[in-house]
Design a protein around this motif. Structure first.
Motif, PDB file in Angstrom:
ATOM      1  N   MET A  66       0.834  -1.205   0.000  1.00  0.00           N
ATOM      2  CA  MET A  66       0.000   0.000   0.000  1.00  0.00           C
ATOM      3  C   MET A  66       0.869   1.255   0.000  1.00  0.00           C
ATOM      4  N   SER A  67       0.393   2.298  -0.701  1.00  0.00           N
ATOM      5  CA  SER A  67       1.128   3.566  -0.695  1.00  0.00           C
ATOM      6  C   SER A  67       0.311   4.610   0.061  1.00  0.00           C
ATOM      7  N   ALA A  68       0.995   5.640   0.513  1.00  0.00           N
ATOM      8  CA  ALA A  68       0.307   6.680   1.290  1.00  0.00           C
ATOM      9  C   ALA A  68      -0.433   7.617   0.348  1.00  0.00           C
ATOM     10  N   ILE A  69      -1.733   7.741   0.565  1.00  0.00           N
ATOM     11  CA  ILE A  69      -2.499   8.711  -0.242  1.00  0.00           C
ATOM     12  C   ILE A  69      -2.494  10.079   0.446  1.00  0.00           C
ATOM     13  N   VAL A  70      -2.317  10.071   1.759  1.00  0.00           N
ATOM     14  CA  VAL A  70      -2.237  11.331   2.515  1.00  0.00           C
ATOM     15  C   VAL A  70      -0.932  11.362   3.303  1.00  0.00           C
ATOM     16  N   GLN A  71      -0.202  12.437   3.129  1.00  0.00           N
ATOM     17  CA  GLN A  71       1.036  12.621   3.905  1.00  0.00           C
ATOM     18  C   GLN A  71       0.970  13.992   4.567  1.00  0.00           C
ATOM     19  N   VAL A  72       0.957  13.993   5.868  1.00  0.00           N
ATOM     20  CA  VAL A  72       0.824  15.240   6.627  1.00  0.00           C
ATOM     21  C   VAL A  72       2.088  15.438   7.460  1.00  0.00           C
ATOM     22  N   GLN A  73       2.666  16.629   7.330  1.00  0.00           N
ATOM     23  CA  GLN A  73       3.908  16.899   8.062  1.00  0.00           C
ATOM     24  C   GLN A  73       3.807  18.218   8.827  1.00  0.00           C
ATOM     25  N   GLN A  74       3.832  18.090  10.135  1.00  0.00           N
ATOM     26  CA  GLN A  74       3.882  19.269  11.005  1.00  0.00           C
ATOM     27  C   GLN A  74       2.804  20.306  10.673  1.00  0.00           C
ATOM     28  N   LEU A  75       1.624  19.849  10.364  1.00  0.00           N
ATOM     29  CA  LEU A  75       0.526  20.751   9.994  1.00  0.00           C
ATOM     30  C   LEU A  75       0.036  21.498  11.245  1.00  0.00           C
ATOM     31  N   ALA A  76      -0.055  22.820  11.107  1.00  0.00           N
ATOM     32  CA  ALA A  76      -0.444  23.634  12.267  1.00  0.00           C
ATOM     33  C   ALA A  76      -1.427  24.715  11.833  1.00  0.00           C
ATOM     34  N   LYS A  77      -2.272  25.130  12.775  1.00  0.00           N
ATOM     35  CA  LYS A  77      -3.226  26.203  12.478  1.00  0.00           C
ATOM     36  C   LYS A  77      -3.436  27.085  13.705  1.00  0.00           C
ATOM     37  N   ARG A  78      -3.252  28.376  13.482  1.00  0.00           N
ATOM     38  CA  ARG A  78      -3.589  29.383  14.486  1.00  0.00           C
ATOM     39  C   ARG A  78      -4.614  30.302  13.825  1.00  0.00           C
ATOM     40  N   TYR A  79      -5.804  30.437  14.413  1.00  0.00           N
ATOM     41  CA  TYR A  79      -6.867  31.200  13.751  1.00  0.00           C
ATOM     42  C   TYR A  79      -6.576  32.693  13.715  1.00  0.00           C
ATOM     43  N   MET A  80      -6.175  33.243  14.840  1.00  0.00           N
ATOM     44  CA  MET A  80      -5.888  34.677  14.902  1.00  0.00           C
ATOM     45  C   MET A  80      -4.535  34.871  15.563  1.00  0.00           C
ATOM     46  N   PRO A  81      -3.799  35.913  15.147  1.00  0.00           N
ATOM     47  CA  PRO A  81      -2.522  36.165  15.809  1.00  0.00           C
ATOM     48  C   PRO A  81      -2.729  36.322  17.315  1.00  0.00           C
ATOM     49  N   GLY A  82      -1.909  35.650  18.070  1.00  0.00           N
ATOM     50  CA  GLY A  82      -2.043  35.727  19.528  1.00  0.00           C
ATOM     51  C   GLY A  82      -2.848  34.583  20.117  1.00  0.00           C
ATOM     52  N   ASP A  83      -3.659  33.924  19.258  1.00  0.00           N
ATOM     53  CA  ASP A  83      -4.425  32.769  19.757  1.00  0.00           C
ATOM     54  C   ASP A  83      -3.502  31.585  19.985  1.00  0.00           C
ATOM     55  N   VAL A  84      -3.996  30.627  20.775  1.00  0.00           N
ATOM     56  CA  VAL A  84      -3.245  29.380  20.882  1.00  0.00           C
ATOM     57  C   VAL A  84      -3.425  28.600  19.590  1.00  0.00           C
ATOM     58  N   LEU A  85      -2.499  27.696  19.330  1.00  0.00           N
ATOM     59  CA  LEU A  85      -2.619  26.878  18.118  1.00  0.00           C
ATOM     60  C   LEU A  85      -3.794  25.920  18.263  1.00  0.00           C
ATOM     61  N   ALA A  86      -4.673  25.907  17.255  1.00  0.00           N
ATOM     62  CA  ALA A  86      -5.787  24.952  17.275  1.00  0.00           C
ATOM     63  C   ALA A  86      -5.290  23.570  16.868  1.00  0.00           C
ATOM     64  N   VAL A  87      -4.297  23.547  16.012  1.00  0.00           N
ATOM     65  CA  VAL A  87      -3.625  22.295  15.639  1.00  0.00           C
ATOM     66  C   VAL A  87      -2.127  22.549  15.770  1.00  0.00           C
ATOM     67  N   LYS A  88      -1.464  21.670  16.535  1.00  0.00           N
ATOM     68  CA  LYS A  88      -0.076  21.967  16.925  1.00  0.00           C
ATOM     69  C   LYS A  88       0.933  21.064  16.210  1.00  0.00           C
ATOM     70  N   GLY A  89       1.019  21.203  14.899  1.00  0.00           N
ATOM     71  CA  GLY A  89       2.058  20.486  14.176  1.00  0.00           C
ATOM     72  C   GLY A  89       1.866  18.986  14.156  1.00  0.00           C
ATOM     73  N   VAL A  90       0.724  18.534  13.613  1.00  0.00           N
ATOM     74  CA  VAL A  90       0.471  17.090  13.563  1.00  0.00           C
ATOM     75  C   VAL A  90       1.090  16.477  12.304  1.00  0.00           C
ATOM     76  N   SER A  91       1.534  15.234  12.432  1.00  0.00           N
ATOM     77  CA  SER A  91       2.106  14.497  11.297  1.00  0.00           C
ATOM     78  C   SER A  91       1.537  13.084  11.285  1.00  0.00           C
ATOM     79  N   PHE A  92       1.085  12.663  10.125  1.00  0.00           N
ATOM     80  CA  PHE A  92       0.624  11.266   9.972  1.00  0.00           C
ATOM     81  C   PHE A  92       0.496  10.955   8.494  1.00  0.00           C
ATOM     82  N   GLU A  93       0.329   9.678   8.212  1.00  0.00           N
ATOM     83  CA  GLU A  93       0.089   9.232   6.838  1.00  0.00           C
ATOM     84  C   GLU A  93      -1.158   8.360   6.809  1.00  0.00           C
TER      85      GLU A  93
END
Lengths: 316, 420
Positions: A1-28
């Motif tokens: 099987m091959s990886a159809i999704v590769q996620v590396q250190q994905l992060a999201k902060r909605y507004m400057p100063g907010d805490v990260l809603a997603v803190k650098g997740v990685s998975f396949e």
């Protein structure tokens, strides 16, 4: 099987100063598997899916779907994926058929192939007889099925399902879980988010457990339960009105109880040997004022894993 | 382009399937046009305008002129316009006005005829002529019936105008004759009465209906209320439609269908284009239906089809621009709803959708040129009067310019939101 999704250190902060809603997740995610993201509300599951489906721009990190970057080739990625959002995103004034035709055209389909595919999907979701009725006349479960049908219309290689069973009756829920398994049997890769441990347990080849924007564990169910060791769980069902928090605090002081947490008139205690600890736990709970209705002894499962990793129950 | 059309078609169908929206888009403006038409007598036959105005008259003048005025008001020529009640008591006449039973009371003073032709002349002495009092008639008007009271006032003033002219001429003639001792004053008193008769005859023979037709009030009586109200109400409710159309962007965002569209291989510009086109087509369909319905069912004449079509296209474009602007700068659907309603009503009031635009003060007329309503009304008025495409070139250009500016401002705001 091959990886159809590769996620590396994905992060999201909605507004400057907010805490990260997603803190650098990685998975396949491997092609052809059902991969679940399990976690309580606010864990970051929907934000992760929104970034992968191109709805939100990541603050950091990168992801590729089918070998295409979500940052550089968003439209190419969108032609590979199908999305079933958590909320029912349909047009009330249109019929099920009209909704499916509309969304099919949005995926670039047209003409007879689209008509034929709409018929197929209506059959698949069991609504062919009511295809001409407006969505506003449908029950919640029927709307959910159309909502899923829209995500499958263009035969995506990968489908994102974001809590598709929230707020529906048990029978509709059963239908949806069976549908997900059938789609997977047909070769579709599924990224499924849920906060229901039972659903993740029933469906998933692999599970990623998220909490507070972090991926705190990842693996097959066997791999995850081995993290807890040979421990078992004692689940005490209390009468309404009993203070589950107070009882959990008391139970946690019993020698041999590794962890205890409270949720929804229940207390879950992680122990090495449930049979040996049962009497002591019940006695201490009763002393703390608990009126115990029933007690379950559970093998290690995803909930005990979550409890083990966070010290909290999954639905806290 | 197919995806833009797909979104637009979906919006068009959805709008016309909502009973509430259809009532707002089509039923209400059509009904209001009908109501306004009835209110102003547009269905009374031939000449639309005020009719059957109740009025009272109190004549204290025993002389010829007072009688003439009463007879003139009761004449057959004014029977359709005025319903005259003759009273003898001033207080009763005023009370009728106060009780809203009468649009106005005309009170003729006892010395009315004396003021026209003074008595008491003596041989060689014309001092009585210099002391002649001005001709005055009291008009006690009902403030709740300004139009009707204005008609009565116009009729009375016209009588006085004519009487005053004759009075001046009579005074000069009598003064000259008596002053030059060409006739006996007693004989001139009789002659004065004869002059009064003749003057009265001349006044009575004046065609008052025609005279009224020359005044401002009568200008409205020839006004085509349906021809004005049909486009006016259509434009007013077009603004509600386009602001609701813009609001669907926010509504789709809340319902999750807008994010879902963005998970398909569709660019944000295509989605926005589809929403704009959907709003435009919905507004255009509304205007076309109202145009056809008012033409066929009410016999309204909008003008030549080609320039009407050109004006409709540009009017809906400008309205759509405003609708998008409201949506772009609103944070919630509730906010867009409130702003859209307030703006639609303000634009309507500014431009003259509720009254005749020509009666607005100049400052309002100028201020209202920021609204599509004003340009639309001006354009349709010109076309209804037989104007050609050249006559509405300015409104059309202004409306397309307005569409371009409002749409550009909306795009700037949408881009800013997308970047966040």
């Amino acid at each position: 099987m091959s990886a159809i999704v590769q996620v590396q250190q994905l992060a999201k902060r909605y507004m400057p100063g907010d805490v990260l809603a997603v803190k650098g997740v990685s998975f396949e995610i491997q092609e052809g598997e059902i991969f679940s993201l399990l976690g309580p509300n606010g864990a970051g599951k929907t934000t992760t899916i929104s970034m992968l489906s191109g709805l939100l721009a990541p603050t950091g990190g990168e992801a590729a779907i089918g070998g295409r970057s979500i940052l550089r080739e968003p439209l190419a990625v969108k032609s590979i994926i199908g999305v079933v959002p958590q909320e029912i995103a349909l047009y009330d004034a249109l019929s099920a058929r009209e909704n499916l035709l509309f969304w099919g055209r949005m995926h670039g389909m047209s003409g007879k192939p689209l008509q034929a595919r709409v018929d197929e999907v209506l059959e698949q979701i069991g609504l062919r007889d009511r295809a001409g009725d407006r969505i506003r006349t449908y029950s919640g479960g029927m709307k959910r099925r159309v909502n899923i049908g829209v995500g499958l219309l263009h035969r995506p290689r990968l489908v994102f399902m974001d809590e598709p069973t929230v707020g529906i009756d048990p029978q509709s829920r059963r239908n949806i879980l069976d549908m997900v398994k059938e789609l997977n049997r047909q070769g579709m890769t599924v990224l499924y988010t849920t906060h229901y441990m039972e659903e993740a347990q029933e469906l998933s080849d692999r599970v990623g457990i998220m909490d507070h924007g972090e991926l705190i564990a990842l693996g097959t169910q066997r791999e995850l339960t081995q993290m807890v060791g040979e421990h078992e769980a004692l689940r005490l069902h209390l009468n309404e009105g009993d203070s589950a928090d107070k009882v959990a605090e008391a139970v946690a002081t019993v020698p041999g109880v590794l962890q205890a947490s409270a949720t929804d008139h229940q207390v879950v205690a992680t122990v090495a040997e449930a049979d040996e600890m049962l009497a002591a736990v019940i006695t201490r709970a009763s002393e703390a004022g608990a009126r115990i209705r029933t007690v379950d002894i559970e093998e290690p499962n995803l909930e005990t894993v979550f409890l083990h990793l966070t010290g909290r129950a999954l639905r806290d | 382009m197919r995806k833009i059309l797909n979104i637009a078609w979906k919006d068009l169908i959805s709008a016309f399937r909502e009973p509430g929206v259809v009532i707002m888009m089509l039923v209400t403006p059509f009904a209001l046009t009908l109501v306004m038409g009835f209110a102003f007598g547009a269905f009374g036959g031939g000449n639309a305008g005020p009719a059957g105005i109740p009025m009272t008259i109190v004549n204290h003048d025993a002389g010829e002129f007072g009688q003439r005025l009463v007879r003139m008001l009761e004449a057959d020529g004014l029977a359709d316009l005025l319903v005259v009640t003759v009273l003898s008591d001033d207080a009763a006449a005023r009370a009728a006005v106060d009780a809203d039973q009468s649009a106005a009371a005309v009170i003729v003073p006892a010395d009315f005829s004396e003021a026209v032709v003074p008595a008491g002349l003596s041989q060689g002495d014309t001092s009585g002529l210099q002391g002649a009092q001005p001709v005055t008639i009291e008009l006690y008007a009902n403030p709740t019936r300004p139009v009707s009271a204005g008609v009565v006032r116009t009729v009375a003033e016209r009588f006085i105008d004519v009487a005053s002219a004759q009075r001046s001429a009579g005074l000069v003639v009598v003064g000259q004759i008596v002053g030059n001792r060409l006739a006996d004053p007693q004989a001139m008193a009789q002659q004065g009465a004869a002059i009064g008769h003749r003057v009265g005859d001349q006044v009575a023979s004046t065609s008052l209906v025609r005279v009224v037709g020359e005044s401002d009030a009568a200008g409205q009586s020839n006004f085509d209320w349906l021809g004005y109200m049909a486009p006016s109400m259509a434009i007013l409710f077009l603004m509600f439609t386009v602001s609701a159309g813009g609001r669907t962007i926010l509504l789709e965002r809340d319902l999750g269908t807008l994010p879902r569209m963005l998970t398909t291989p569709t660019g944000a510009a295509q989605v926005l284009g589809g929403k704009v086109l959907g709003t435009y087509l919905t507004g255009l369909a509304q205007m076309i239906i109202l145009f056809v319905a008012s033409t066929l069912l009410l016999g309204v004449h909008w003008g030549a089809p080609a320039p009407v079509a050109a004006l409709l296209l540009s009017l809906v474009a400008a309205g759509t621009g405003w609708g998008m602007l409201i949506a772009a700068y609103s944070k919630t659907t509730g906010q867009a709803n409130a702003v859209g309603t307030a703006l639609s009503l303000t634009f309507g009031a500014l431009a003259g959708n509720f009254v005749v635009r020509d009666l607005l003060p100049d400052v309002l007329k100028k201020a209202s040129l920021i609204t599509p309503n004003a340009w639309g009304l001006d354009g349709f008025k010109a076309l209804a009067a037989g104007g050609t495409l050249a006559d509405v070139a300015l409104p059309i250009a202004a409306l397309w310019g307005m569409a371009a500016i409002t749409f550009a401002l909306a795009v700037v705001a949408f881009r800013r939101q997308a970047a966040q």
